[in-house]
Motif scaffolding. Structure first.
Motif, short mmCIF file in Angstrom:
data_model
loop_
_atom_site.label_atom_id
_atom_site.label_comp_id
_atom_site.label_asym_id
_atom_site.label_seq_id
_atom_site.Cartn_x
_atom_site.Cartn_y
_atom_site.Cartn_z
N GLU A 1 0.81 -1.22 0.00
CA GLU A 1 0.00 0.00 0.00
C GLU A 1 0.85 1.27 0.00
O GLU A 1 0.33 2.36 -0.26
N ASN B 1 -3.80 7.30 -0.44
CA ASN B 1 -4.08 6.10 -1.24
C ASN B 1 -3.25 6.15 -2.51
O ASN B 1 -3.54 6.92 -3.42
N ARG B 2 -2.24 5.33 -2.59
CA ARG B 2 -1.30 5.38 -3.71
C ARG B 2 -1.79 4.69 -4.97
O ARG B 2 -1.23 4.91 -6.04
N ASP B 3 -2.79 3.84 -4.85
CA ASP B 3 -3.25 3.13 -6.04
C ASP B 3 -4.53 3.72 -6.64
O ASP B 3 -5.14 3.12 -7.51
N ASP B 4 -4.92 4.90 -6.19
CA ASP B 4 -6.13 5.52 -6.73
C ASP B 4 -6.04 7.04 -6.61
O ASP B 4 -6.86 7.68 -5.94
N LEU C 1 -6.53 10.63 -8.18
CA LEU C 1 -7.44 11.17 -9.19
C LEU C 1 -6.83 12.41 -9.85
O LEU C 1 -6.45 13.37 -9.16
N TYR D 1 -11.55 12.89 -16.20
CA TYR D 1 -11.19 12.30 -14.93
C TYR D 1 -10.37 11.03 -15.18
O TYR D 1 -10.81 10.14 -15.92
N ARG E 1 -7.89 8.03 -13.19
CA ARG E 1 -7.40 7.45 -11.95
C ARG E 1 -6.06 6.78 -12.21
O ARG E 1 -5.92 6.01 -13.16
N ASP F 1 -2.63 4.69 -10.70
CA ASP F 1 -2.09 3.79 -9.69
C ASP F 1 -0.59 4.02 -9.58
O ASP F 1 0.18 3.58 -10.43
N TRP G 1 1.47 3.91 -16.10
CA TRP G 1 0.96 5.25 -16.35
C TRP G 1 2.06 6.24 -16.73
O TRP G 1 1.79 7.27 -17.36
N GLN H 1 -6.53 10.65 -2.50
CA GLN H 1 -7.57 10.21 -1.58
C GLN H 1 -6.97 9.52 -0.36
O GLN H 1 -5.88 8.96 -0.43
N ASN I 1 -6.44 6.57 2.38
CA ASN I 1 -6.55 5.11 2.30
C ASN I 1 -7.59 4.61 3.29
O ASN I 1 -8.16 5.36 4.08
#
Length: 254
Positions: free
Chosen positions: A22, A177-180, A182, A193, A195, A197, A203, A220, A222
């Motif tokens: 995470e 939150n590193r995997d989501d 925005l 928009y 998202r 990761d 990416w 965001q 976690n």
């Protein structure tokens, strides 16, 4: 009572724990690889409300005077960044700037390099061998959410990557939150928009690796942060309530 208290503390610690998966970035990178930046970078297009700093030079300095910004209008007590904006040309709602000696010039949709060539072509009718340099001086992005220093940042470069932007904001907090993550981008057709990761590297080879003017990055919280924000997951609140109940029970059953 002691066992119950230990249970509360242990539950709180479990809620606040985060695994390596995470937290770490770019977890899928194992071998050295090469990706050419020019394959994914696109120079930003000039749009409405951009501020352009335009400088002209030529063999004859006097020849360019009628086509230069009147710097005497700028107050010297302003900060350097503010001076650049005050010396710049604001792109109006029609996508034009009012340029000395040329009048209204359409600039929307050009890159700064393309506009340089366009102005050199127009000015060459009046000036011998003009050289034009164009800079976007209000390139700004906003970073909000779980970062150490959220805010809106103005940068001088046109090549600002997402990792660089997060570095400006002091990086993600441990609760981010590193995997989501925005990314909100304003395009001419509408709002986009995306998202991202950050625990992967795919990416980084996309068009979203480099940010554009007015991009918004929202990190965001976690799951552990979300749970701890509620009364059930808030260890401090639980301990306070438990302390009150314990004190009341002691007084009653003493």
């Amino acid at each position: 009572m002691k066992k119950l208290l230990l249970l509360f503390i242990f539950s709180g610690l479990l809620l606040s724990c985060a695994t390596k998966e995470e937290v770490l970035y770019f977890q899928d990178i194992e071998d050295t690889s090469l990706v050419k930046v020019d394959q994914i970078f696109k120079h930003p297009r000039i749009s409405v409300n951009d501020i352009l700093k335009i400088d002209i030079t030529a063999l004859s300095p006097k020849a360019v005077l009628p086509y230069q910004f009147d710097k005497n209008m700028v107050q010297t007590q302003q900060r350097q960044g503010d001076i650049l904006k005050l010396e710049g040309y604001l792109v109006d709602q029609g996508g034009n700037i009012n340029y000395p000696g040329l009048g209204s010039v359409k600039v929307e949709g050009f890159t700064t390099q393309e506009l340089q060539r366009e102005l050199e072509s127009k000015l060459s009718q009046f000036i011998k061998d003009p050289t034009v340099r164009v800079r976007l001086v209000n390139f700004k992005i906003s970073i909000i959410g779980e970062v150490k220093a959220p805010g809106t940042y103005t940068v001088a470069e046109e090549t600002l990557s997402l990792p660089q932007a997060l570095g400006l904001a002091g990086d993600l907090t441990i609760s981010g939150n590193r995997d989501d993550v925005l990314l909100i981008r304003q395009a001419k057709e509408g709002r986009e928009y995306v998202r991202i990761d950050l625990t992967t590297s795919e990416w980084m080879n996309s068009e979203y690796y480099f940010l554009k003017q007015n991009d918004i990055v929202y990190v965001q919280p976690n799951n552990a942060k979300v749970k701890s924000a509620g009364i059930i997951g808030n260890l401090g609140t639980l301990l306070s309530v438990f302390s009150v109940l314990l004190s009341t029970a002691i007084l009653i059953f003493r």
